[in-house]
Scaffold this motif. Structure first.
Motif, PDB file in Angstrom:
ATOM      1  N   ASP A  83      46.223   1.389  11.302  1.00  0.00           N
ATOM      2  CA  ASP A  83      44.898   0.020  10.163  1.00  0.00           C
ATOM      3  C   ASP A  83      45.422   0.073   8.713  1.00  0.00           C
ATOM      4  N   ARG A  84      46.169  -0.334   8.559  1.00  0.00           N
ATOM      5  CA  ARG A  84      46.908  -1.257   8.036  1.00  0.00           C
ATOM      6  C   ARG A  84      45.502  -1.939   6.670  1.00  0.00           C
ATOM      7  N   GLU A  85      45.290  -2.959   8.057  1.00  0.00           N
ATOM      8  CA  GLU A  85      44.599  -4.105   7.282  1.00  0.00           C
ATOM      9  C   GLU A  85      42.954  -3.194   6.341  1.00  0.00           C
ATOM     10  N   GLU A  86      42.298  -2.070   7.007  1.00  0.00           N
ATOM     11  CA  GLU A  86      41.744  -1.528   6.901  1.00  0.00           C
ATOM     12  C   GLU A  86      41.640  -0.834   5.032  1.00  0.00           C
ATOM     13  N   GLN A  87      42.730  -0.484   5.360  1.00  0.00           N
ATOM     14  CA  GLN A  87      43.306   0.077   4.140  1.00  0.00           C
ATOM     15  C   GLN A  87      43.403  -1.161   3.174  1.00  0.00           C
ATOM     16  N   LEU A 107      60.288  -2.454   3.033  1.00  0.00           N
ATOM     17  CA  LEU A 107      59.360  -3.110   3.316  1.00  0.00           C
ATOM     18  C   LEU A 107      58.152  -3.496   2.360  1.00  0.00           C
ATOM     19  N   LEU A 108      58.156  -4.775   2.893  1.00  0.00           N
ATOM     20  CA  LEU A 108      56.776  -4.870   2.084  1.00  0.00           C
ATOM     21  C   LEU A 108      55.037  -4.783   2.927  1.00  0.00           C
ATOM     22  N   PRO A 109      54.160  -4.391   2.634  1.00  0.00           N
ATOM     23  CA  PRO A 109      53.231  -4.315   3.241  1.00  0.00           C
ATOM     24  C   PRO A 109      51.708  -5.973   3.937  1.00  0.00           C
ATOM     25  N   THR A 110      52.362  -6.027   4.382  1.00  0.00           N
ATOM     26  CA  THR A 110      51.932  -7.417   4.334  1.00  0.00           C
ATOM     27  C   THR A 110      50.877  -7.276   4.729  1.00  0.00           C
ATOM     28  N   ARG A 111      50.736  -6.722   5.891  1.00  0.00           N
ATOM     29  CA  ARG A 111      49.237  -6.254   6.504  1.00  0.00           C
ATOM     30  C   ARG A 111      47.848  -5.866   5.886  1.00  0.00           C
ATOM     31  N   LEU A 112      48.312  -5.045   5.241  1.00  0.00           N
ATOM     32  CA  LEU A 112      48.098  -4.744   3.619  1.00  0.00           C
ATOM     33  C   LEU A 112      47.492  -5.676   3.080  1.00  0.00           C
ATOM     34  N   LEU A 113      48.763  -6.861   2.638  1.00  0.00           N
ATOM     35  CA  LEU A 113      48.321  -7.655   1.646  1.00  0.00           C
ATOM     36  C   LEU A 113      47.383  -8.871   1.838  1.00  0.00           C
ATOM     37  N   SER A 114      47.560  -9.301   3.124  1.00  0.00           N
ATOM     38  CA  SER A 114      46.892 -10.401   3.747  1.00  0.00           C
ATOM     39  C   SER A 114      45.038  -9.629   3.835  1.00  0.00           C
ATOM     40  N   ALA A 115      45.286  -8.475   4.433  1.00  0.00           N
ATOM     41  CA  ALA A 115      43.890  -8.074   5.050  1.00  0.00           C
ATOM     42  C   ALA A 115      42.741  -7.910   2.746  1.00  0.00           C
ATOM     43  N   ALA A 116      43.760  -7.742   2.161  1.00  0.00           N
ATOM     44  CA  ALA A 116      42.880  -7.770   0.352  1.00  0.00           C
ATOM     45  C   ALA A 116      42.900  -8.631   0.419  1.00  0.00           C
ATOM     46  N   ALA A 117      44.154  -9.841   0.640  1.00  0.00           N
ATOM     47  CA  ALA A 117      44.258 -11.328  -0.192  1.00  0.00           C
ATOM     48  C   ALA A 117      42.371 -11.982   0.750  1.00  0.00           C
ATOM     49  N   ALA A 118      42.513 -11.317   1.745  1.00  0.00           N
ATOM     50  CA  ALA A 118      41.347 -12.150   2.313  1.00  0.00           C
ATOM     51  C   ALA A 118      39.597 -11.577   2.025  1.00  0.00           C
ATOM     52  N   VAL A 119      39.887  -9.899   1.567  1.00  0.00           N
ATOM     53  CA  VAL A 119      38.526  -9.840   0.569  1.00  0.00           C
ATOM     54  C   VAL A 119      38.414 -10.530  -0.908  1.00  0.00           C
ATOM     55  N   ALA A 120      39.571 -10.223  -1.122  1.00  0.00           N
ATOM     56  CA  ALA A 120      39.495 -10.906  -3.743  1.00  0.00           C
ATOM     57  C   ALA A 120      39.140 -12.054  -2.983  1.00  0.00           C
ATOM     58  N   HIS A 121      39.657 -13.453  -1.578  1.00  0.00           N
ATOM     59  CA  HIS A 121      39.755 -15.273  -2.017  1.00  0.00           C
ATOM     60  C   HIS A 121      37.802 -14.635  -1.404  1.00  0.00           C
ATOM     61  N   GLU A 122      37.570 -14.213  -0.438  1.00  0.00           N
ATOM     62  CA  GLU A 122      36.354 -14.191  -0.593  1.00  0.00           C
ATOM     63  C   GLU A 122      35.255 -14.312  -1.439  1.00  0.00           C
ATOM     64  N   ALA A 123      35.356 -12.783  -1.979  1.00  0.00           N
ATOM     65  CA  ALA A 123      34.726 -12.856  -3.286  1.00  0.00           C
ATOM     66  C   ALA A 123      35.320 -13.660  -4.510  1.00  0.00           C
ATOM     67  N   GLY A 124      35.351 -14.453  -4.219  1.00  0.00           N
ATOM     68  CA  GLY A 124      35.947 -15.397  -5.337  1.00  0.00           C
ATOM     69  C   GLY A 124      36.732 -15.555  -6.359  1.00  0.00           C
ATOM     70  N   ARG A 142      41.732  -3.662   2.800  1.00  0.00           N
ATOM     71  CA  ARG A 142      39.801  -4.693   2.905  1.00  0.00           C
ATOM     72  C   ARG A 142      39.079  -3.491   1.649  1.00  0.00           C
ATOM     73  N   VAL A 143      39.570  -1.659   2.351  1.00  0.00           N
ATOM     74  CA  VAL A 143      38.507  -1.167   1.473  1.00  0.00           C
ATOM     75  C   VAL A 143      39.192  -0.878  -0.022  1.00  0.00           C
ATOM     76  N   ALA A 144      40.900  -1.112  -0.180  1.00  0.00           N
ATOM     77  CA  ALA A 144      40.822  -0.598  -1.344  1.00  0.00           C
ATOM     78  C   ALA A 144      40.824  -2.156  -2.505  1.00  0.00           C
ATOM     79  N   MET A 145      40.225  -3.432  -2.026  1.00  0.00           N
ATOM     80  CA  MET A 145      40.520  -4.334  -2.489  1.00  0.00           C
ATOM     81  C   MET A 145      39.007  -4.528  -2.893  1.00  0.00           C
ATOM     82  N   GLU A 146      37.792  -3.668  -1.932  1.00  0.00           N
ATOM     83  CA  GLU A 146      36.276  -3.775  -2.268  1.00  0.00           C
ATOM     84  C   GLU A 146      36.134  -3.219  -3.660  1.00  0.00           C
ATOM     85  N   ARG A 147      36.864  -1.648  -3.580  1.00  0.00           N
ATOM     86  CA  ARG A 147      37.205  -0.763  -3.968  1.00  0.00           C
ATOM     87  C   ARG A 147      36.571  -1.802  -5.868  1.00  0.00           C
TER      88      ARG A 147
END
Length: 339
Positions: free
Chosen positions: A294-298, A79-96, A300-305
């Motif tokens: 809370d895979r979204e939080e996971q 299974l792909l962790p789609t919720r985690l990936l979507s949240a990480a992508a949102a943080v990445a895109h917000e940061a350019g 977000r935090v990973a991408m922010e790091r």
């Protein structure tokens, strides 16, 4: 150049229109921060008016910045962790940044080799791996290599491990139900191949023993609603079981359906809890008591790091809510008085 060729607006033109230096525009484009709000507004207005788009190829050759990040996944995955990936992508895109997902065939060694290729290739500025990269931490970090962060919360088949497999909330569920008078329990477990399922089974047995409660068995399930349905249907009519701890929400739903088919009210006769807090369980009747993961939080935090590491900034504050949290709804209630 042909007379009818369209010239791209330049950073100098943006600076003139915004009435700032070209260094200020460059700083804005690098997301370095520290600019006054009025300056940011003028630069953004100038960029919009001129239709300016930075030349990413030239910029990457000059600054070694590509604006690209890679997320490394084992392949093939169940299974792909789609919720985690979507949240990480949102943080990445917000940061350019542009985020790409890279799947790697093979085991941990092949994954580490591919990660190092990416890190040292100059093609990306950062690599985020959701599973372990053995030996990579020993590789020297150079000025030209990309940053990397290893979350390490998934195994080679993207099954949750680490904090995602933390089953301590099972103890909270049982303690809550025991406080409501429940003494007789049944656990419908997940497949033993999953570390999260093994952990939930272990905590269930330990807490039942510690609180002096009675377990009427651990049913080996397969994550499906059908297995839990069959387990509850198989209970004797006079069973003293008043609470079912299911290892995920689909099994909890199956347990609820079986109880209702037997004429047992939920939670009036049988309390049922699940895990994952799926949307369907929140809108079911009765709504499921469950565990929020809370895979979204996971993500977000990973991408922010990773982005903080790329920019040489302090890591984000890790004082966040735990990934796994109990939420109580209609499917659990006080223990009935059985005749």
């Amino acid at each position: 150049m042909p007379d009818n060729a369209v010239r791209r607006p330049t950073i100098i033109q943006v600076a003139r229109l915004a009435q700032v230096s070209h260094q200020t525009v460059s700083r804005y484009l690098r997301h370095n921060g520290g600019l006054k709000p009025d300056t940011v507004r003028r630069v953004e207005a100038a960029i919009e008016e001129l239709g300016y788009r930075p030349n990413l190829v030239a910029r990457s050759m000059r600054t070694r910045r590509t604006g690209r990040l890679a997320v490394l996944l084992p392949a093939p995955a169940l299974l792909l962790p789609t919720r985690l990936l979507s949240a990480a992508a949102a943080v990445a895109h917000e940061a350019g940044f542009l985020m790409e997902v890279v799947s790697v065939e093979g085991g941990p060694q092949e994954r580490s080799e591919r990660a190092w290729e990416l890190i040292s290739s100059g093609q990306v500025e950062g690599v985020l791996s959701l599973s372990s990269l053995p030996g990579l931490s020993d590789q020297p970090r150079t000025a030209s290599s990309a940053a990397f962060v290893v979350v390490g919360e998934y195994d080679d088949e993207l099954r949750g491990i680490g904090e995602l497999a933390d089953a301590s909330v099972v103890g909270e569920i049982i303690e809550h139900l025991a406080g409501l008078g429940h003494r007789h329990f049944l656990h419908v477990a997940g497949p033993d191949a999953w570390s999260s399922a093994r952990a939930r089974r272990q905590v269930y047995l330990e807490v039942i023993e510690r609180l002096g409660l009675v377990s009427h068995g651990v049913v080996d399930g397969d994550w499906s609603a059908q297995c839990a349905y069959d387990a509850v249907r198989a209970l004797p009519d006079a069973s003293p079981v008043t609470a079912v701890i299911a290892a995920n929400d689909p099994m909890a739903t199956g347990a609820v359906r079986a109880a209702l088919d037997r004429g047992w009210g939920v939670p009036q006769r049988l309390s049922v809890s699940g895990w994952d807090d799926l949307e369907l369980g929140r809108f079911a009747t009765p709504s499921l008591s469950s565990v929020v993961v809370d895979r979204e939080e996971q993500g977000r935090v990973a991408m922010e790091r990773l982005i903080a590491l790329i920019r040489g900034e302090p890591e984000p504050d890790a004082a966040r809510l735990p990934l796994n949290r109990l939420v109580l709804r209609e499917s659990t209630g006080p223990a009935p008085v059985l005749g």
